[in-house]
Design an enzyme around this catalytic site. Structure first.
Site, PDB file in Angstrom:
ATOM      1  N   GLY A   5     -50.221 -15.960  11.789  1.00 49.94           N
ATOM      2  CA  GLY A   5     -49.796 -17.368  11.766  1.00 49.94           C
ATOM      3  C   GLY A   5     -50.714 -18.220  12.640  1.00 49.94           C
ATOM      4  O   GLY A   5     -51.194 -19.281  12.214  1.00 49.94           O
ATOM      5  N   HIS A   6     -50.983 -17.739  13.873  1.00 54.26           N
ATOM      6  CA  HIS A   6     -51.906 -18.480  14.748  1.00 54.26           C
ATOM      7  C   HIS A   6     -53.297 -18.544  14.107  1.00 54.26           C
ATOM      8  O   HIS A   6     -53.974 -19.573  14.154  1.00 54.26           O
ATOM      9  CB  HIS A   6     -52.059 -17.782  16.100  1.00 54.26           C
ATOM     10  CG  HIS A   6     -50.804 -17.743  16.922  1.00 54.26           C
ATOM     11  ND1 HIS A   6     -50.054 -16.615  17.088  1.00 54.26           N
ATOM     12  CD2 HIS A   6     -50.182 -18.717  17.634  1.00 54.26           C
ATOM     13  CE1 HIS A   6     -49.016 -16.873  17.859  1.00 54.26           C
ATOM     14  NE2 HIS A   6     -49.065 -18.143  18.210  1.00 54.26           N
TER      15      HIS A   6
ATOM     16  N   GLY B  44     -47.795 -25.030  13.974  1.00 50.75           N
ATOM     17  CA  GLY B  44     -47.222 -24.402  12.779  1.00 50.75           C
ATOM     18  C   GLY B  44     -45.909 -25.055  12.375  1.00 50.75           C
ATOM     19  O   GLY B  44     -45.071 -25.382  13.222  1.00 50.75           O
TER      20      GLY B  44
ATOM     21  N   LYS C 122     -43.356 -23.797  11.126  1.00 45.79           N
ATOM     22  CA  LYS C 122     -42.124 -23.027  11.365  1.00 45.79           C
ATOM     23  C   LYS C 122     -41.283 -23.689  12.456  1.00 45.79           C
ATOM     24  O   LYS C 122     -40.070 -23.722  12.388  1.00 45.79           O
ATOM     25  CB  LYS C 122     -42.448 -21.586  11.765  1.00 45.79           C
ATOM     26  CG  LYS C 122     -41.175 -20.771  11.987  1.00 45.79           C
ATOM     27  CD  LYS C 122     -41.475 -19.343  12.355  1.00 45.79           C
ATOM     28  CE  LYS C 122     -41.888 -19.193  13.792  1.00 45.79           C
ATOM     29  NZ  LYS C 122     -40.804 -19.432  14.767  1.00 45.79           N
TER      30      LYS C 122
END
Ligand code: PAF
Length: 277
Positions: free
Chosen positions: A33-34, A144, A146
């Site tokens: 994700g990063h 992100g 999320k």
């Protein structure tokens, strides 16, 4: 890749760089994700800087600051392989020297949902992000999707405090199973992981229903809730459709509608969201 620990040294290094600067703030425990943020930031900017700082002020007294996953060597390998130019790894004293008193508080947005369940969390996030924006003065900073409420808060403070950073929100990266990637997923055992999968399954099902014509907010929420609660390990803290900028509960769907959810699986708390538009 330069590894820098002090703000003074960082400023010198940044002054020497003339091109556009992209910043990705992180707390380490880096995952794919990063890396999707690094990739986008690398494409958009001449110079790519990462901050790696487990920020104590965003953890409550009963939260996992001491236990938060830290693996500096693995993180540095990832940053090197992703062509990062500079990593800033301050210690706590460098970021919060003795006498430190100032907090950035984004009213209202910081008090609902995650803010209700994690008192003070967003003040810690807002304060450290403001400090990072002030120190780096990046052209662009990447976060992100999320963490939808964190994104809304950072966009708000960036506007309210005239910080002038282009805040770029990148899509949530998911496992093949749908589980949103998070540094905390590593805490899940096999049973808990299975329960966690229901979170995205519930969100996706609601979105599918919406796409096929269901526009009733109560029904959309009920569908997701039933799927998630079908596993008794999942305790929902909240599941609502809100405006992604204000986090006000929505009564009618529009372009800003997102379904947000937080689920406790024993003592592990997972969050996720999906656009309902
Ligand atoms: O999302 C995170 O990892 C953190 O909240 C952030 C933005 C790096 C601030 O510490």
């Amino acid at each position: 890749m330069k590894i820098i620990k002090s703000i003074a040294e960082l400023k010198g290094e940044l002054n020497a760089n003339k091109g556009s600067l992209g910043l990705v703030p992180t707390m380490g425990a880096l995952h794919i994700g990063h890396q999707s943020l690094f990739k986008k930031a690398r494409e958009d900017n001449d110079f790519l800087a990462i901050s790696l700082f487990v920020n104590p002020s965003q953890f409550g007294p009963d939260e996992d600051f001491d236990k938060y996953p830290r693996n500096i060597n693995k993180d540095l390998d990832i940053l090197n392989s992703d062509n990062v130019d500079l990593v800033f790894m301050p210690d706590i004293q460098e970021m919060y020297p003795s006498g430190f008193l100032t907090n950035v508080v984004v009213d209202k947005l910081a008090d609902v949902y995650e803010g209700l369940h994690r008192k003070g969390h967003f003040n810690g996030v807002s304060t450290v992000v403001t400090k990072l924006f002030n120190v780096f003065k990046p052209d662009r900073a990447y976060f992100g999707a999320k963490d939808a409420q964190q994104c809304a808060i950072i966009k708000r403070l960036n506007i309210d405090l005239n910080l002038g950073v282009d805040v770029i929100i990148c899509p949530t990266v998911r496992e093949d199973s749908g589980l949103a990637l998070s540094s905390r997923n590593g805490y899940l055992n096999i049973d808990q992981m299975e329960a966690g999968l229901l979170i995205s399954r519930g969100l996706f099902k609601s979105k599918e229903l919406f796409d096929s014509g269901e526009k009733n907010i109560v029904n959309l929420c009920k569908v997701a809730r039933n799927i998630i609660e079908s596993n008794s390990l999942c305790q929902i803290d909240y599941l609502d459709i809100v405006n992604c900028e204000t986090f006000d509960l929505q009564t009618d769907l529009d372009q800003n509608s997102i379904m947000i959810v937080a689920v406790r699986i024993r003592n592990i708390r997972l969050i996720d969201n999906i656009e309902i538009k």
